[in-house]
Every structure is written in structure tokens, then in C-alpha cells.
Design an enzyme around this catalytic site. Structure first.
Site, mmCIF file in Angstrom:
data_model
loop_
_atom_site.group_PDB
_atom_site.id
_atom_site.type_symbol
_atom_site.label_atom_id
_atom_site.label_comp_id
_atom_site.label_asym_id
_atom_site.label_seq_id
_atom_site.Cartn_x
_atom_site.Cartn_y
_atom_site.Cartn_z
ATOM 1 N N ASP A 1 37.050 45.375 40.235
ATOM 2 C CA ASP A 1 37.682 46.404 39.408
ATOM 3 C C ASP A 1 38.140 45.907 38.035
ATOM 4 O OD1 ASP A 1 37.450 47.861 41.716
ATOM 5 O OD2 ASP A 1 39.549 48.460 41.811
ATOM 6 N N HIS B 1 39.075 41.687 41.366
ATOM 7 C CA HIS B 1 39.178 42.133 39.972
ATOM 8 C C HIS B 1 38.482 41.166 39.021
ATOM 9 C CE1 HIS B 1 42.536 44.150 42.027
ATOM 10 N NE2 HIS B 1 42.433 45.092 41.100
#
Length: 281
Positions: free
Chosen positions: A98, A243
Site C-alpha cells: 500500500d 507498505h
């Protein structure tokens, strides 16, 4: 005396001629080398390796990808998904990444994924995509799946118009930049009640959450903790959260090779979220 002088004179002339000939040969060799430099190995031109980053620079267009539309199976349209139950409990797992794309961390993670023949699903923030279009093109060219993660990554409550703008503006830029259309959405922070998930479901998108987290947003944790979290909690059909943006993610980059090797040792095969949702029994 005269004979000795003549011998010395002849000797000096010979030395001068040899010296001039040597210089001429040297100049000829230098000029021919500078005109046509060639390095060969086993009679073949020397091949120069080009790094991934160079190969995907602005001068190199991304490779064509056959399927640029990531569609949701009917069963998962307008639904929130945390994991799936694959048929026969097959050991498949989906890595999701992400908050990118970013210029450095995303490229480093792409290198690792490519080396290990792993495909992941990247959920992009529109404002980050706007800043890094070239790395986004590389993500798509290398066969990874794409999802929408809003434009601003806001957590606050939004009215329908704001939620629509956050999602559609990002969708438009994803398509404009990479040619990808996606119906997979992940709400920032996993917030399901601030208007974003409601709008995404109204468009029949799949709202993709996760069942395993690396916890790589913890600023105090060492990278070994990310590895431990994932290897401990992995289950067939799991969706893993990591992430590549939203902060310094060098610890995630450091953990990724061991996460991949550890999951492979446990017998897992890596799939994208679109692939995973097709595998429900």
C-alpha cells in the site's frame, strides 16, 4: 678515426629510423582503436548488463500487458474481503503493498519480487502516482495487479461527492498513466465507515482488507518483527498487508526477501488478489 665516425653516424641514423617507425606504428594503432573500439569475448561482442532501473527509464516504454482490466468475480462485487477459502485448502497467499508508488522503495521491492518470481497487488495513492508515473508503469509492465487506495489517503468522514472524487480521480489517473482499469479498492487505514467503502460498493468494487499484517507502520519495530508476524499468521487464502509508501519503508524492503523465502519454505505459492478471488471453492 674517419671509419669510426662513420660507424657511429650510421648507428645513430639506424636508431632514429627505428624510433620514427615505432612512433608511426603507435600512432596508427591508437587512431584505429579510437575509430572502431571493439571489445570481444570468444569472437562475440561484449554484452553489457543493464540494471532494472535503467531498463525501465523514460527512454524504455513498458512492456505490453495482455489483461489491463482487473475485474471482480460476481461473488465479491460490492463485498468486503479479508481472505478467501481456496479449494482443497491450497496453500496460496496474496502479498499486498500500500501507499505507493514511490521512487526508491517501490523500485527496490520490484527488484526483489522479480528475483523471486512473485507477483503482488499494489494499492496506489493517486497523489503518489502523480509524482511517480514511470515507476507505476514498471509495476504494471512486470505483471503485478493494481488497486485503488484513494487520492489523499484521508481517514476522516466524507460525503458522497468527496468520496467519489477520492476514488474516481485516482481511477482516472491509474488509467491515464498505465492503461489499467481496476475494481479493487482498499480504504486507507482500513476505515470502513467514513463514506469511502460505501461509495466503492455502490460501483460494485471489491473492498479488499487483509487477514495478516506485517505491522510495518510501527516506527519502533525491527524488520525481523515484520517477518515473524507474517510467517506466524499465514494461512491458505490469506491477504498480507505491507507498505511501500507513506513513510520510510527501508525496513520493509529488508524484510521482504525473508518473508518470501519463509513462506515458500512453508509451501506457499504467491498469487495476486484478483487471482485469489477466482480460487474460492
Amino acid at each position: 678515426m674517419s671509419q669510426k665516425y662513420n660507424s657511429i653516424n650510421n648507428y645513430n641514423k639506424t636508431i632514429k629510423i627505428i624510433s620514427l617507425a615505432t612512433i608511426a606504428l603507435s600512432l596508427t594503432a591508437c587512431s584505429s582503436t579510437s575509430i572502431t573500439p571493439q571489445l570481444k569475448t570468444n569472437s562475440e561482442p561484449l554484452k553489457v548488463a543493464i540494471s532494472n532501473n535503467q531498463a525501465n527509464s523514460k527512454s524504455q516504454p513498458p512492456a505490453k500487458v495482455e489483461n489491463l482490466t482487473f475485474t471482480v468475480p460476481e461473488k465479491y462485487q460490492a463485498k468486503t474481503v479479508y481472505k478467501v477459502e481456496p479449494s482443497n485448502k491450497e496453500k496460496v497467499i496474496a502479498l499486498t503493498i500500500d501507499d505507493g508508488p514511490g521512487p526508491k522503495t517501490t523500485a527496490e521491492m520490484l527488484d526483489i519480487l522479480k528475483q523471486n518470481d512473485v507477483k503482488a497487488t499494489f494499492f496506489w495513492v493517486g497523489s503518489a502516482l502523480q509524482e511517480n508515473p514511470e515507476i507505476a508503469k514498471r509495476v504494471v509492465a512486470e505483471g503485478h495487479a493494481i488497486g485503488n487506495h484513494t487520492w489523499h489517503h484521508w481517514y476522516r468522514n466524507m460525503d458522497e461527492a468527496t468520496a467519489k472524487n477520492e476514488i474516481e480521480r485516482t481511477n482516472d489517473l491509474i488509467y491515464k498513466t498505465t492503461g489499467v482499469k481496476t475494481s479493487f479498492f482498499r480504504p486507507p487505514g482500513g476505515y470502513l465507515n467514513n463514506g469511502l467503502a460505501t461509495y466503492a460498493k455502490s460501483k460494485k468494487d471489491s473492498v479488499v482488507m487483509w487477514s495478516v499484517t506485517s505491522a510495518d507502520t510501527d516506527p519502533r519495530a525491527k524488520y525481523q518483527v515484520f517477518i515473524k508476524n507474517i510467517l506466524r499468521d499465514a494461512k491458505p487464502g490469506a491477504i498480507v498487508l505491507m507498505h511501500d509508501g507513506g513513510g520510510n519503508r527501508e525496513r520493509t524492503v529488508k524484510a521482504l526477501p525473508e518473508i518470501i523465502s519463509g513462506l515458500k519454505q512453508q509451501g506457499y505459492r504467491f498469487v495476486t488478489v484478483p487471482q485469489l478471488l477466482e480460487m474460492e471453492h
